[in-house]
Motif scaffolding. Structure first.
Motif, PDB file in Angstrom:
ATOM      1  N   VAL A  49      74.624  14.656 -10.916  1.00 14.47           N
ATOM      2  CA  VAL A  49      73.806  14.122 -11.853  1.00 14.47           C
ATOM      3  C   VAL A  49      72.295  14.253 -11.637  1.00 14.47           C
ATOM      4  CG1 VAL A  49      73.888  11.633 -11.650  1.00 14.47           C
ATOM      5  CG2 VAL A  49      73.463  12.234 -13.961  1.00 14.47           C
ATOM      6  N   SER A  50      71.851  14.221 -10.182  1.00 19.45           N
ATOM      7  CA  SER A  50      70.654  14.110  -9.851  1.00 19.45           C
ATOM      8  C   SER A  50      70.530  15.159  -8.731  1.00 19.45           C
ATOM      9  CB  SER A  50      70.249  12.818  -9.060  1.00 19.45           C
ATOM     10  OG  SER A  50      70.954  12.381  -8.161  1.00 19.45           O
ATOM     11  N   PRO A  85      72.122  17.097 -16.382  1.00 21.72           N
ATOM     12  CA  PRO A  85      71.846  15.922 -17.319  1.00 21.72           C
ATOM     13  C   PRO A  85      73.250  15.745 -18.071  1.00 21.72           C
ATOM     14  CG  PRO A  85      70.444  17.650 -17.837  1.00 21.72           C
ATOM     15  CD  PRO A  85      71.117  18.167 -16.959  1.00 21.72           C
ATOM     16  N   GLU A  86      73.725  14.409 -18.274  1.00 23.43           N
ATOM     17  CA  GLU A  86      74.874  14.352 -19.012  1.00 23.43           C
ATOM     18  C   GLU A  86      74.915  14.730 -20.445  1.00 23.43           C
ATOM     19  OE1 GLU A  86      75.959   9.965 -16.393  1.00 23.43           O
ATOM     20  OE2 GLU A  86      74.416   9.783 -18.154  1.00 23.43           O
ATOM     21  N   GLU A  91      78.611  19.975 -20.192  1.00 24.64           N
ATOM     22  CA  GLU A  91      79.616  20.721 -20.866  1.00 24.64           C
ATOM     23  C   GLU A  91      79.476  22.149 -20.665  1.00 24.64           C
ATOM     24  OE1 GLU A  91      81.921  21.271 -25.111  1.00 24.64           O
ATOM     25  OE2 GLU A  91      80.742  19.286 -24.641  1.00 24.64           O
ATOM     26  N   ARG A  92      78.277  22.665 -20.666  1.00 26.24           N
ATOM     27  CA  ARG A  92      77.953  24.015 -20.404  1.00 26.24           C
ATOM     28  C   ARG A  92      78.092  24.481 -18.908  1.00 26.24           C
ATOM     29  NH1 ARG A  92      74.139  26.371 -17.611  1.00 26.24           N
ATOM     30  NH2 ARG A  92      73.027  24.321 -17.740  1.00 26.24           N
ATOM     31  N   VAL A  93      77.941  23.483 -18.045  1.00 24.97           N
ATOM     32  CA  VAL A  93      77.960  23.764 -16.385  1.00 24.97           C
ATOM     33  C   VAL A  93      79.301  23.821 -16.187  1.00 24.97           C
ATOM     34  CG1 VAL A  93      77.590  22.903 -14.428  1.00 24.97           C
ATOM     35  CG2 VAL A  93      75.755  22.897 -15.979  1.00 24.97           C
ATOM     36  N   PHE A 110      79.301   8.652 -14.723  1.00 25.55           N
ATOM     37  CA  PHE A 110      80.164   7.984 -15.632  1.00 25.55           C
ATOM     38  C   PHE A 110      79.866   8.964 -17.027  1.00 25.55           C
ATOM     39  CE2 PHE A 110      80.300   5.410 -19.542  1.00 25.55           C
ATOM     40  CZ  PHE A 110      81.518   4.872 -19.567  1.00 25.55           C
ATOM     41  N   GLY A 111      78.650   9.615 -17.441  1.00 23.88           N
ATOM     42  CA  GLY A 111      78.352  10.111 -18.514  1.00 23.88           C
ATOM     43  C   GLY A 111      78.952  11.589 -18.636  1.00 23.88           C
ATOM     44  N   TYR A 112      79.437  11.870 -17.789  1.00 25.35           N
ATOM     45  CA  TYR A 112      80.515  13.450 -17.614  1.00 25.35           C
ATOM     46  C   TYR A 112      81.879  13.325 -18.261  1.00 25.35           C
ATOM     47  CZ  TYR A 112      76.709  15.128 -14.452  1.00 25.35           C
ATOM     48  OH  TYR A 112      75.507  15.505 -13.827  1.00 25.35           O
TER      49      TYR A 112
END
Length: 375
Positions: A49-50, A85-86, A91-93, A110-112
């Motif tokens: 995420v980072s 980014p979440e 979704e694309r990645v 968590f946002g994934y």
């Protein structure tokens, strides 16, 4: 195995030199034709995420990925994608990794979780592991660590060292995992100083170093003697170093950033879990499930004590860590007095302890936390 293969190779070569040249050539060619091809390495993907930095949340997961590669060698081929980014971009990645042949994909925020579930339905042959998620599917497992155990131990140290009894806490989002850590830290402080208070600032971001630093400065201006945080960078530690205030490192050892003021670090260890899950897929025994490991499982520990940690307090913290590992100390257990939230309501009755289901749904702030939950 390498030694045994090397010996067999020498034997075959010696035998061939004793045979007629024509037969030797035919035998060698036949052996080459019949030799099975080497198995292709298992492709394993990691989504961060980072950015990968020298310390922090993503740094620890990157160490876990490297541990997989080191432990399993040529049997695996690992790859990571950082700073994702979440949401839609995640979704694309994930879809690109699955389409590129990655058979196991770990996501580390968590946002994934929802993007993982959507992509997993499109690629049922691919296995996914949603770290910090809680929804599973036949090809989706979840895992998390009991960070709150380390937080409670850090709270003991903060309670001993904060002479005014005031600490500051920079928090990302009010999800149960963050509330568990914040409340455990507060309860740890109040276990040694019942009057301890924790001033809270919500950041509404996981990784935003400038704002993390600003929040830390605000808390120090409000009298916080010890800082703690649940965000992704080392900015809070750097701010504490500038002001000479004590701070608790999170995710990883941050003495490179705060050599004089780091009290201790709550460290997360992902290498063992990641390696076991990859090995399980290689051996055909991967199954969906939900794993939640803490101090006992080796996924959370406190250490990396700084120069301002008194030996007596260090010994106290390490003894408490052993008690957690042995099951003798439970951060969310009440003694003779009930545990209340900061609105005065009983959240853990006297003599009782929260079960995992209750901890996972935590939605309150402990008594002593000076702050509110966002609406």
């Amino acid at each position: 195995m390498r030694r045994r293969a090397f010996g067999l190779g020498l034997g075959a070569f010696a035998g061939a030199t004793l045979l007629p040249a024509a037969f030797s050539q035919t035998r060698t060619t036949a052996a080459a034709v019949s030799m099975p091809a080497a198995a292709a390495p298992l492709k394993v993907g990691f989504v961060y995420v980072s950015p990968v930095t020298d310390a922090g949340w993503t740094h620890q997961h990157e160490l876990g990925r490297r541990a997989v590669q080191e432990a399993l060698g040529a049997r695996v081929q690992t790859r990571y994608v950082e700073n994702v980014p979440e949401g839609a971009d995640a979704e694309r990645v994930l879809r690109e990794l699955a389409a590129a042949g990655h058979q196991l994909i770990f996501t580390t925020s968590f946002g994934y979780m929802e993007p993982v579930l959507r992509v997993a339905r499109e690629f049922p042959q691919v296995k996914f592991e949603a770290i910090t998620g809680y929804k599973t599917a036949p090809n989706v497992a979840t895992a998390n660590a009991r960070y709150y155990e380390g937080r409670y131990l850090a709270g003991i140290a903060a309670g001993r060292l904060a002479r005014s009894g005031v600490a500051g806490y920079v928090a990302g989002f009010p999800i149960p995992e963050v509330l568990q850590g914040l409340n455990a830290f507060t309860l740890g402080m109040r276990s040694v100083n019942p009057a301890a208070r924790v001033k809270l600032v919500w950041l509404d971001a996981w990784f935003d170093p400038p704002r993390e630093r600003d929040a830390a400065v605000t808390l120090m201006n409000q009298g916080a003697e010890v800082l703690a945080f649940h965000t992704g960078s080392s900015a809070v530690m750097a701010a504490a170093q500038e002001r000479g205030r004590l701070a608790v490192a999170y995710h990883s050892d941050m003495r490179s950033v705060a050599p004089d003021v780091q009290l201790l670090a709550v460290v997360h260890e992902w290498g063992g879990y990641y390696t076991e899950r990859v090995r399980a897929l290689l051996e055909g025994r991967w199954q969906s499930g939900n794993f939640w490991g803490g101090v006992r499982a080796g996924m959370v520990r406190v250490g990396a004590f700084g120069p301002r940690m008194p030996p007596a307090v260090q010994a106290e913290v390490l003894a408490a860590q052993q008690a957690v590992a042995d099951g003798r100390l439970r951060p969310f257990a009440a003694g003779r007095q009930a545990v209340r939230d900061n609105q005065g309501r009983v959240v853990i009755p006297a003599g009782q302890a929260l079960g995992d289901a209750q901890i996972l749904q935590m939605n309150w702030l402990a008594e002593g936390v000076q702050g509110t939950l966002p609406p």
